[in-house]
Design a protein around this motif. Sequence first.
Motif, PDB file in Angstrom:
ATOM      1  N   ASP A 327      52.182  43.302 -20.168  1.00 32.44           N
ATOM      2  CA  ASP A 327      51.213  42.388 -20.136  1.00 32.44           C
ATOM      3  C   ASP A 327      51.710  41.089 -19.270  1.00 32.44           C
ATOM      4  OD1 ASP A 327      48.583  41.025 -20.461  1.00 32.44           O
ATOM      5  OD2 ASP A 327      49.017  40.485 -22.535  1.00 32.44           O
ATOM      6  N   ILE A 328      50.762  40.127 -18.894  1.00 30.81           N
ATOM      7  CA  ILE A 328      50.949  39.026 -18.076  1.00 30.81           C
ATOM      8  C   ILE A 328      50.091  37.914 -18.826  1.00 30.81           C
ATOM      9  CG2 ILE A 328      51.841  40.142 -15.920  1.00 30.81           C
ATOM     10  CD1 ILE A 328      49.222  39.385 -14.746  1.00 30.81           C
ATOM     11  N   GLU A 329      50.436  36.778 -18.685  1.00 29.18           N
ATOM     12  CA  GLU A 329      49.774  35.507 -18.767  1.00 29.18           C
ATOM     13  C   GLU A 329      50.240  34.439 -17.807  1.00 29.18           C
ATOM     14  OE1 GLU A 329      46.994  33.940 -20.838  1.00 29.18           O
ATOM     15  OE2 GLU A 329      48.016  35.104 -22.221  1.00 29.18           O
ATOM     16  N   ILE A 330      48.850  33.908 -17.108  1.00 25.66           N
ATOM     17  CA  ILE A 330      48.898  33.078 -16.139  1.00 25.66           C
ATOM     18  C   ILE A 330      48.629  31.731 -16.596  1.00 25.66           C
ATOM     19  CG2 ILE A 330      47.753  32.423 -14.049  1.00 25.66           C
ATOM     20  CD1 ILE A 330      47.288  35.441 -13.653  1.00 25.66           C
ATOM     21  N   PHE A 331      49.469  30.618 -15.959  1.00 19.88           N
ATOM     22  CA  PHE A 331      49.205  29.125 -16.252  1.00 19.88           C
ATOM     23  C   PHE A 331      49.311  28.645 -14.764  1.00 19.88           C
ATOM     24  CE2 PHE A 331      51.111  30.906 -20.200  1.00 19.88           C
ATOM     25  CZ  PHE A 331      50.517  30.097 -21.251  1.00 19.88           C
ATOM     26  N   LYS A 332      49.150  27.373 -14.643  1.00 24.02           N
ATOM     27  CA  LYS A 332      48.687  26.653 -13.544  1.00 24.02           C
ATOM     28  C   LYS A 332      50.251  26.557 -12.770  1.00 24.02           C
ATOM     29  CE  LYS A 332      49.667  21.888 -15.115  1.00 24.02           C
ATOM     30  NZ  LYS A 332      49.264  20.514 -15.139  1.00 24.02           N
ATOM     31  N   ASP A 333      51.228  26.610 -13.488  1.00 18.85           N
ATOM     32  CA  ASP A 333      52.403  26.213 -12.731  1.00 18.85           C
ATOM     33  C   ASP A 333      53.319  27.701 -13.041  1.00 18.85           C
ATOM     34  OD1 ASP A 333      51.966  23.998 -11.704  1.00 18.85           O
ATOM     35  OD2 ASP A 333      52.651  23.142 -13.539  1.00 18.85           O
ATOM     36  N   TYR A 334      53.106  28.479 -13.786  1.00 17.27           N
ATOM     37  CA  TYR A 334      53.869  29.488 -14.200  1.00 17.27           C
ATOM     38  C   TYR A 334      53.144  30.917 -14.550  1.00 17.27           C
ATOM     39  CZ  TYR A 334      57.578  26.161 -15.201  1.00 17.27           C
ATOM     40  OH  TYR A 334      58.456  24.932 -15.045  1.00 17.27           O
ATOM     41  N   VAL A 336      53.697  34.130 -16.794  1.00 14.54           N
ATOM     42  CA  VAL A 336      54.660  34.843 -17.943  1.00 14.54           C
ATOM     43  C   VAL A 336      54.457  36.287 -17.894  1.00 14.54           C
ATOM     44  CG1 VAL A 336      54.977  34.512 -20.598  1.00 14.54           C
ATOM     45  CG2 VAL A 336      54.282  32.693 -18.982  1.00 14.54           C
ATOM     46  N   VAL A 337      55.555  36.922 -18.172  1.00 12.10           N
ATOM     47  CA  VAL A 337      55.394  38.487 -18.425  1.00 12.10           C
ATOM     48  C   VAL A 337      56.029  39.007 -19.279  1.00 12.10           C
ATOM     49  CG1 VAL A 337      55.937  40.706 -16.927  1.00 12.10           C
ATOM     50  CG2 VAL A 337      55.693  38.350 -15.517  1.00 12.10           C
ATOM     51  N   ASN A 338      55.252  39.744 -20.223  1.00 13.07           N
ATOM     52  CA  ASN A 338      55.695  40.423 -21.360  1.00 13.07           C
ATOM     53  C   ASN A 338      56.276  41.834 -21.159  1.00 13.07           C
ATOM     54  OD1 ASN A 338      56.244  41.416 -23.923  1.00 13.07           O
ATOM     55  ND2 ASN A 338      54.129  40.846 -24.714  1.00 13.07           N
ATOM     56  N   ARG A 348      59.418  36.975 -19.889  1.00  7.21           N
ATOM     57  CA  ARG A 348      59.920  36.503 -18.765  1.00  7.21           C
ATOM     58  C   ARG A 348      58.905  35.326 -18.156  1.00  7.21           C
ATOM     59  NH1 ARG A 348      60.580  40.261 -13.494  1.00  7.21           N
ATOM     60  NH2 ARG A 348      61.659  38.824 -11.954  1.00  7.21           N
ATOM     61  N   ILE A 349      59.659  34.192 -17.721  1.00  7.78           N
ATOM     62  CA  ILE A 349      59.127  33.039 -17.175  1.00  7.78           C
ATOM     63  C   ILE A 349      59.414  32.848 -15.681  1.00  7.78           C
ATOM     64  CG2 ILE A 349      58.610  30.730 -17.395  1.00  7.78           C
ATOM     65  CD1 ILE A 349      59.199  31.129 -20.457  1.00  7.78           C
ATOM     66  N   ILE A 350      58.254  32.804 -14.830  1.00  9.39           N
ATOM     67  CA  ILE A 350      58.394  32.820 -13.565  1.00  9.39           C
ATOM     68  C   ILE A 350      57.536  31.572 -12.739  1.00  9.39           C
ATOM     69  CG2 ILE A 350      58.469  33.654 -11.195  1.00  9.39           C
ATOM     70  CD1 ILE A 350      58.205  36.601 -12.763  1.00  9.39           C
TER      71      ILE A 350
END
Length: 689
Positions: A327-334, A336-338, A348-350
Amino acid sequence: MKNTSGIVTPPVANKKPKKLTIHNDTRIDNYHWLNRREDTEVLDYLNAENAYTKAMMKHTEGLQKSLFEEMKARIKENDTSVPYKLNGYWYITRFEIGKDYPVYARKKESLEVEEEIMFDCNVMAKQHSYFKLGGIAISPDNTMAAFSTDIVSRRQYTIRIKNLKTGEVYKDEIKNTTGSITWANDNKTLFYTKKDEVTLRSYKIFKHVLGTYITEDVEVYHEADETFNTYIYKTKSKKYLVIGSSSTLSTEYRILDADTPDGKFEVFQERIRDLEYSIAHFKGNFYIVTNADASTNFKVCKTPEDKTSKDNWIDIIPHRNNVLIEDIEIFKDYLVVNERENGLNNIRIIHWNGKEDYYLPFDNETYNAYIGNNPDFESETLRYGYNSLTTPSSIIDYNFKTKTKDIKKEQEVLGCKFKKENYESQRIWPTARDGVKIPMSIVYKKGLKLDGSNPVLQYAYGSYGSTIDPTFSSIRLSLLDRGFIYAISHVRGGEYLGRDWYENGKLLLKKNTFTDFIDCSKHLIAKGYTSEKHLYAYGGSAGGLLIGAIINMNPELYKGVLAAVPFVDVVTTMLDDSIPLTTGEYDEWGNPNNIEFYNYMKSYSPYDNVVSQNYPNILVTTGLHDSQVQYWEPAKWVAKLRDLKTDDNKLLLHIDMDSGHGGASGRFESLKEVALEYAFLLDLEEIRH
């Protein structure tokens, strides 16, 4: 129920042979008649089975009551969820002392202001033996709430609309839906999914406009392929409405600007056999998690919102053979990948600028970590959850900037002076008969001696690529504190070790699921964790199929088994496309109209392979209104087992006459069935306290 000598005798189902012929092969089903839910003879038989189970377990009623009270006492009754903020409101779910159902509330802007109760399910559930509040969808202007309820437990929800300013619930009712509702951005148009009345397949998307009659609702999409289900949602960006269609092996999406609900949905990427993908929208682009181009463990791609077909997708996280992207989660600056590697969850934080790429640290071998509810793009914190077999659940906010954690809530375990230091967990790797290592997660109270005397409850699921993570359970403490070891076998058919792990446990490789479980059982015995006199197996639904298969194959390994809502009449069910969910299952089990799949399925189907032999002690549970596994499958299985088995062991069937696949609806009512199951196991171990 008692004969003249006072001995409790089991009910005997009448035999009414029915010939089932296909591929020039005839099966005789003596109990096919049990599939008539409204028939008086059927109901009489089911009630007789319940009466027999009650009589046989009567001597454990005190233990059941103690177990129920014990398990209930560990659960905080006045419990409240961690609030989350969405569109100017904080949303909260809470439970009150002495009440079975949740209360849904919200607070405007600040957690310090007075709450507004949207739904009190304790009031709504009155007069109903079963009640479930499904989806709640708040209109973009925060004034309306569309909500759904199920009072039968068939997962056929009725949608209604509540005016949150006046409290009025409008009279209009939209029946036979999935319960999920999605608003367009105009605050007056909402979309919902209808189910087929017979098969219960989610197959049509409709549009409803406030102030119009339900009969005027417009059908906007019809999923004609019977192997697919359909649904609708809005992207986190709020820009797009998305209609999804999915089967076991393929997906397809259609998108529409949420500001123009009367427009036409456009195909994102047309369906291709074996192509799976999911989409998320952010800043003019879509981000896609997909298995495109033989990417077995999935990868992450990016494409402009005006060029969505597969030939425009660009890899941003490539496929890796040893890492499953879940899964993924999207933020304005990052981003995030499960991910999952070697069976363990990683977060994981990118940073979008490419300067940061790291993993959150976890220090346990049998933990579960997952991305939580993160509805706000602008947030500088990631909400995630963590627990393990020995560690109660925590909800944690991680600050991207400061890289600090704030534990927002830790699950409280009341009533038993719980200390996680009193328990141990480990992961072991038995070897299957084909040389493959099968991971097992186990937990037990400290002081374990490997002398073969420990009772073990071994659990598995092993279907649909569903991964059973090693999670904490306060309920399970009632077994652990009485000396039981709890073992999860991560058998093939799940995705614990990646997509290949799933592919090697389905269709014509389905038997790997069963032999993996058996080989794990043999390992537990060989290493002194337990013995045949103290080993118990447990599975539900497709996991109940596993239980039925293993006791046909190696009944001597188990003292007893628990089979919950078990899918045991595989061949007959998969040949009947009028039964809910059947056609969508072909990619998992195969289509028995094909002789190769028919023969293979018949070779392991629990109901078809019951023979005259000794079986373990067996407790089977089901619900009369089950929409996933019809009640008659376990009922027929028990009738056939009782006719053919050659032992004097217990064979009990408990049917909840008010519920379905998920069991009772009240917060604590479901614990009564767990108490029955645990009492069954403890009684066999002669543990009566």
